[in-house]
Design a protein around this motif. Structure first.
Motif, short mmCIF file in Angstrom:
data_model
loop_
_atom_site.label_atom_id
_atom_site.label_comp_id
_atom_site.label_asym_id
_atom_site.label_seq_id
_atom_site.Cartn_x
_atom_site.Cartn_y
_atom_site.Cartn_z
N ASP A 112 24.61 37.58 -6.60
CA ASP A 112 25.09 36.63 -7.54
C ASP A 112 25.04 36.97 -9.06
OD1 ASP A 112 26.27 33.95 -8.08
OD2 ASP A 112 24.26 32.96 -7.80
N ILE A 113 25.76 36.14 -9.85
CA ILE A 113 25.75 36.49 -11.33
C ILE A 113 24.36 36.10 -11.91
CG2 ILE A 113 28.18 36.65 -11.72
CD1 ILE A 113 27.98 33.93 -12.71
N THR A 114 23.86 36.62 -12.91
CA THR A 114 22.76 36.28 -13.51
C THR A 114 22.95 36.62 -15.14
OG1 THR A 114 20.35 36.69 -13.76
CG2 THR A 114 21.57 38.47 -13.02
N SER A 115 22.37 35.79 -16.02
CA SER A 115 22.44 36.07 -17.36
C SER A 115 20.94 35.99 -17.94
CB SER A 115 23.42 35.14 -18.12
OG SER A 115 23.00 33.92 -18.02
N THR A 116 20.28 35.11 -17.86
CA THR A 116 18.90 35.15 -18.47
C THR A 116 18.01 35.88 -17.38
OG1 THR A 116 18.33 32.86 -17.63
CG2 THR A 116 19.34 33.09 -19.77
N GLY A 117 18.16 35.77 -16.17
CA GLY A 117 17.35 36.02 -15.00
C GLY A 117 16.55 34.99 -14.43
N LYS A 127 29.20 34.20 -3.18
CA LYS A 127 30.48 33.78 -3.24
C LYS A 127 31.44 35.16 -3.61
CE LYS A 127 29.93 31.49 -7.67
NZ LYS A 127 29.71 30.32 -8.11
N GLY A 139 27.41 28.09 -4.14
CA GLY A 139 26.35 27.53 -5.25
C GLY A 139 24.82 27.57 -4.67
N ALA A 140 23.90 27.50 -5.64
CA ALA A 140 22.55 27.32 -5.33
C ALA A 140 22.32 28.59 -4.53
CB ALA A 140 22.29 26.28 -4.93
N GLU A 193 20.58 31.50 -5.00
CA GLU A 193 19.31 31.96 -4.85
C GLU A 193 18.27 31.09 -4.22
OE1 GLU A 193 20.95 30.93 -7.50
OE2 GLU A 193 21.15 32.56 -8.85
O1 PRP Z 1 20.25 33.97 -14.84
P1 PRP Z 1 20.27 32.56 -15.26
O2 PRP Z 1 20.55 32.31 -16.50
O3 PRP Z 1 19.50 31.68 -14.44
O4 PRP Z 1 21.92 32.04 -14.50
C1 PRP Z 1 22.17 32.46 -13.33
C2 PRP Z 1 22.80 31.18 -12.48
O5 PRP Z 1 23.87 30.60 -13.18
C3 PRP Z 1 24.93 30.61 -12.18
O6 PRP Z 1 25.01 29.35 -11.64
P2 PRP Z 1 25.82 28.26 -12.14
O7 PRP Z 1 25.01 27.37 -13.16
O8 PRP Z 1 27.08 28.46 -12.47
O9 PRP Z 1 25.92 27.17 -10.77
P3 PRP Z 1 25.86 27.55 -9.22
O10 PRP Z 1 24.77 28.05 -8.69
O11 PRP Z 1 26.52 26.50 -8.71
O12 PRP Z 1 27.07 28.74 -9.34
C4 PRP Z 1 24.65 31.51 -11.27
O13 PRP Z 1 25.37 31.35 -9.92
C5 PRP Z 1 23.27 31.60 -11.21
O14 PRP Z 1 22.69 30.61 -10.39
#
Ligand code: PRP
Ligand code: ATP
Length: 239
Positions: free
Chosen positions: A177-182, A137, A161-162, A164
């Motif tokens: 996409d963004i990632t924090s914990t992976g 996005k 969204g979703a 991955e």
């Molecule tokens: O690295 P992680 O901790 O697993 O986090 C990553 C996830 O968090 C965000 O999704 P979000 O929960 O915002 O939902 P979305 O997929 O609808 O954007 C992002 O788009 C990833 O899917």
């Protein structure tokens, strides 16, 4: 005139934003019924709370409809064509950290870097007759990043969204996409390319260059002093 402060209206970003301001003596609250988007500010004069979706805050700042806004630095860069001319970063807030990355299937053992992706993308096009698809996005940020790294033979497909899941669903070969914990990447058998991320995001307090300050300038000076935030000279010069 009142200083309008835009803040994410729900979830972790809202709660951590409220905590950040509370640590600086400013109380932000949701008021009214549970689902009502109304808010109040206590501890500082002349500031009004506006609860908004995090992704709408960049646009509201650009339009000058709010003076200050808290949102992810990724969203400002993605939503605003010339973000640095439109808003000022007043303070990184130390939460909401997430990296915008490019990821490919773990099974692609020969692809570890953007150079590898570029090579695979050219071969992919020759073999399949269409360009390798990257679902995201973050169109503006990803396009600029891939251009800067010389990757050309690809197409972006929109995923709101979703993201991955698009590789498994065969609607894309790679994702950004963004990632924090992976965890979401791992669960979907994807790996991050080794190059530096597209952007390292965190929640940030922004001010709008184009907002009318008028009599709100004094309230803004007092607010920034209370928050311990340096006010750039240029910001209030037309007030
Ligand atoms: O690295 P992680 O901790 O697993 O986090 C990553 C996830 O968090 C965000 O999704 P979000 O929960 O915002 O939902 P979305 O997929 O609808 O954007 C992002 O788009 C990833 O899917
Ligand atoms: N898993 C995560 N970990 C940390 N930060 C995240 C994560 N997912 C999103 N973010 C950050 O949160 C911000 C987006 O928040 P959010 O999803 O609440 O906004 P939104 O798109 O406006 O939501 P909605 O449209 O549902 O109101 C972005 O700056 C993003 O970098």
């Amino acid at each position: 005139m009142t200083v309008l402060l835009g803040v994410p209206s729900k979830g972790r970003l809202m709660e951590k934003t409220f905590d950040w301001f509370a640590e600086r003596g400013v109380s932000l609250k949701r008021t009214g019924e549970a689902r009502e988007y109304a808010g109040a500010v206590e501890g500082v004069a002349g500031v009004k709370l506006v609860l908004l979706s995090a992704s709408e805050i960049p646009r509201e700042l650009a339009a000058g409809r709010i003076h200050l806004g808290v949102t992810g630095s990724d969203l400002v860069r993605e939503e605003l064509a010339d973000w640095a001319a439109t808003v000022v970063e007043l303070a990184p807030m130390g939460f909401g950290h997430a990296d915008l990355i490019v990821a490919v299937p773990k099974a692609w053992v020969d692809v570890e870097t953007l150079d590898d992706l570029d090579a695979v993308a050219s071969a992919f096009r020759a073999r399949h007759g269409f360009r390798l698809r990257i679902a995201t996005k973050y169109h503006r940020l990803v396009r600029d990043y891939l251009r800067a790294h010389g990757v050309a033979d690809y197409q972006l497909v929109d995923s709101q969204g979703a993201t991955e899941g698009t590789v498994k669903n065969l609607t894309a070969e790679a994702i950004a996409d963004i990632t924090s914990t992976g965890e979401t990447l791992r669960a979907n058998h994807l790996k991050i390319l080794r190059d530096p991320p597209v952007h390292c995001s965190q929640a940030t307090l922004f001010a709008a260059h184009g907002a009318e300050w008028g009599a709100g300038a004094d309230a803004m000076r007092a607010f920034c002093a209370q928050l311990g935030v340096t006010l750039p000279d240029a910001l209030l010069q037309n007030a």
